[in-house]
Design a protein around this motif. Sequence first.
Motif, PDB file in Angstrom:
ATOM      1  N   LEU A 189       4.475   3.131  -9.109  1.00  0.00           N
ATOM      2  CA  LEU A 189       3.636   3.631  -8.034  1.00  0.00           C
ATOM      3  C   LEU A 189       2.363   4.253  -8.591  1.00  0.00           C
ATOM      4  N   GLY A 190       1.286   4.109  -7.849  1.00  0.00           N
ATOM      5  CA  GLY A 190       0.071   4.846  -8.150  1.00  0.00           C
ATOM      6  C   GLY A 190       0.157   6.233  -7.555  1.00  0.00           C
ATOM      7  N   ASP A 191      -0.978   6.906  -7.465  1.00  0.00           N
ATOM      8  CA  ASP A 191      -1.010   8.252  -6.886  1.00  0.00           C
ATOM      9  C   ASP A 191      -0.621   8.173  -5.410  1.00  0.00           C
ATOM     10  N   THR A 192       0.198   9.117  -4.971  1.00  0.00           N
ATOM     11  CA  THR A 192       0.658   9.029  -3.585  1.00  0.00           C
ATOM     12  C   THR A 192       1.263  10.344  -3.108  1.00  0.00           C
ATOM     13  N   TYR A 193       1.085  10.606  -1.820  1.00  0.00           N
ATOM     14  CA  TYR A 193       1.818  11.691  -1.169  1.00  0.00           C
ATOM     15  C   TYR A 193       2.887  11.133  -0.245  1.00  0.00           C
ATOM     16  N   ASP A 194       2.875   9.800  -0.059  1.00  0.00           N
ATOM     17  CA  ASP A 194       3.883   9.159   0.777  1.00  0.00           C
ATOM     18  C   ASP A 194       3.922   7.666   0.452  1.00  0.00           C
ATOM     19  N   PRO A 195       4.910   7.233  -0.331  1.00  0.00           N
ATOM     20  CA  PRO A 195       5.002   5.816  -0.673  1.00  0.00           C
ATOM     21  C   PRO A 195       5.901   5.004   0.255  1.00  0.00           C
ATOM     22  N   SER A 196       6.203   5.526   1.431  1.00  0.00           N
ATOM     23  CA  SER A 196       7.165   4.864   2.306  1.00  0.00           C
ATOM     24  C   SER A 196       6.806   3.426   2.678  1.00  0.00           C
ATOM     25  N   PRO A 197       5.513   3.016   2.724  1.00  0.00           N
ATOM     26  CA  PRO A 197       5.248   1.612   3.054  1.00  0.00           C
ATOM     27  C   PRO A 197       5.814   0.600   2.058  1.00  0.00           C
ATOM     28  N   PRO A 228      -7.514   4.083  -0.752  1.00  0.00           N
ATOM     29  CA  PRO A 228      -6.555   2.972  -0.771  1.00  0.00           C
ATOM     30  C   PRO A 228      -5.861   2.865  -2.123  1.00  0.00           C
ATOM     31  N   CYS A 229      -4.543   2.762  -2.091  1.00  0.00           N
ATOM     32  CA  CYS A 229      -3.754   2.777  -3.321  1.00  0.00           C
ATOM     33  C   CYS A 229      -2.599   1.785  -3.193  1.00  0.00           C
ATOM     34  N   VAL A 230      -2.114   1.311  -4.331  1.00  0.00           N
ATOM     35  CA  VAL A 230      -1.124   0.241  -4.375  1.00  0.00           C
ATOM     36  C   VAL A 230       0.036   0.649  -5.265  1.00  0.00           C
ATOM     37  N   GLY A 231       1.235   0.228  -4.865  1.00  0.00           N
ATOM     38  CA  GLY A 231       2.408   0.301  -5.730  1.00  0.00           C
ATOM     39  C   GLY A 231       2.838  -1.112  -6.062  1.00  0.00           C
ATOM     40  N   TYR A 232       3.296  -1.322  -7.288  1.00  0.00           N
ATOM     41  CA  TYR A 232       3.685  -2.657  -7.746  1.00  0.00           C
ATOM     42  C   TYR A 232       5.189  -2.724  -7.994  1.00  0.00           C
ATOM     43  N   PRO A 268       0.835  -1.206   0.000  1.00  0.00           N
ATOM     44  CA  PRO A 268       0.000   0.000   0.000  1.00  0.00           C
ATOM     45  C   PRO A 268       0.865   1.250   0.000  1.00  0.00           C
ATOM     46  N   ILE A 269       0.404   2.293  -0.670  1.00  0.00           N
ATOM     47  CA  ILE A 269       1.041   3.603  -0.595  1.00  0.00           C
ATOM     48  C   ILE A 269      -0.051   4.608  -0.241  1.00  0.00           C
ATOM     49  N   LEU A 270       0.333   5.720   0.310  1.00  0.00           N
ATOM     50  CA  LEU A 270      -0.644   6.640   0.886  1.00  0.00           C
ATOM     51  C   LEU A 270      -1.167   7.625  -0.154  1.00  0.00           C
ATOM     52  N   HIS A 271      -2.486   7.651  -0.280  1.00  0.00           N
ATOM     53  CA  HIS A 271      -3.182   8.542  -1.209  1.00  0.00           C
ATOM     54  C   HIS A 271      -4.480   8.942  -0.510  1.00  0.00           C
ATOM     55  N   SER A 272      -5.381   9.566  -1.223  1.00  0.00           N
ATOM     56  CA  SER A 272      -6.660   9.950  -0.622  1.00  0.00           C
ATOM     57  C   SER A 272      -7.623   8.782  -0.513  1.00  0.00           C
TER      58      SER A 272
END
Length: 389
Positions: free
Chosen positions: A268-276, A203-207, A197-201
């Motif tokens: 990555l998808g839309d995100t303001y914080d992909p740290s996860p 639920p969003c996913v990075g692959y 998961p990555i942080l967006h407005s």
Amino acid sequence: MTTTIPKASVETIGPMQLTFLGTASAQPSSTRNHSSLALRLGGDVWLFDCGEATQHQIQKSSTVKMGRIRKIFITHMHGDHIFGIAPLLASCLNGAGGTAEGYEDPRSQHSGMTPMVEIYGPLGIRAYVRTALSYTHTKLDGTYVVHELRSPSDPQRGDYTTVLQLPLEKEGTNFIQVNGIWNDIYKDARLSVSAAPILHSVPCVGYVLHEFPIPGKIDPKEYIPHIKRTKTSMSVMQQLQQGSSVELTDGTVLQGPPRREGRKVVILGDTYDPSPIISLACDADLLIHEATNAHLPGIDPTTKTTDTDESVEERARSRGHSTPLMAGAFAKRVRAKKLVLNHFSSRYPGDDSEEAHKIMAAIGSLAAGEYGHDVICARDFMSFDIVHS
């Protein structure tokens, strides 16, 4: 005597090419379509997101073929990332509407001749696809399956939809996070796909696609003289190329070069914080990161006089998005070898005009200042090969 390794362990992907089909954020413009990118793996095509008019973009592309699409990975459920799925499936799987004579079970037609399409995405993607196909009375002549990536707080069973499974829909898998990631949601002899998961407005996913180790570089001059001297068959070069050891007719043992690390691609998808996703993303050969908003005084005519780097970042974060500075900082943090920015505000043109070049150069420069290396800003139909380090 020769030592061989299993066939599956020596399979390679071959050429890997990325094509951006849409690079706009939220709204399309005359120069940017909604989000979608295509990854060519040998003969197959995998899509990442499928915004409105993706199939039109594919028809205009010289590198992406509709009939080669085998997988679609969705990052999140916002419309600009999924509104193109149903029409694309209809095209890929020879879809048609109902007939005047009434419903006819598509399984009695030519189903099975068209390769299956697999879809991966967050909770709700199965309901969306099923509902869109059902209420448009779309009949397919090929099978598809939808796998959902669910968090521990999501329901672990059920389809999350009141629409019954369609005739040519295969039963999908519900992947549940383990230690914050979805590990190996797809895996074959060549590569694996994991997600986080990555942080967006929403639920969003990075692959993350990780190619398995590949044969090392071999210098024939190190081996051929020994092979010829002992009159051993030259076919042993194939084993050596794969890193195996080979015993020659006189007892000499030759060792092939060690295998090299395969390519790693992070999308990555839309995100303001992909740290996860950091634990999966480190040392990627390629990182695709959004850069929706930027502070470009003197370059972007829409820049407000009261704007600052900080205020633009705050506004981007409040909407779940990133600036080029944020993207560059993350790329540096995960030691990405190449950074490509996409998902730009519709006010940033993506054509070949002087204005577009000026704005994109400024955006790339902002990211590069944090990243420490040159940065590529994507535009629709941009393609490039992903090579081994």
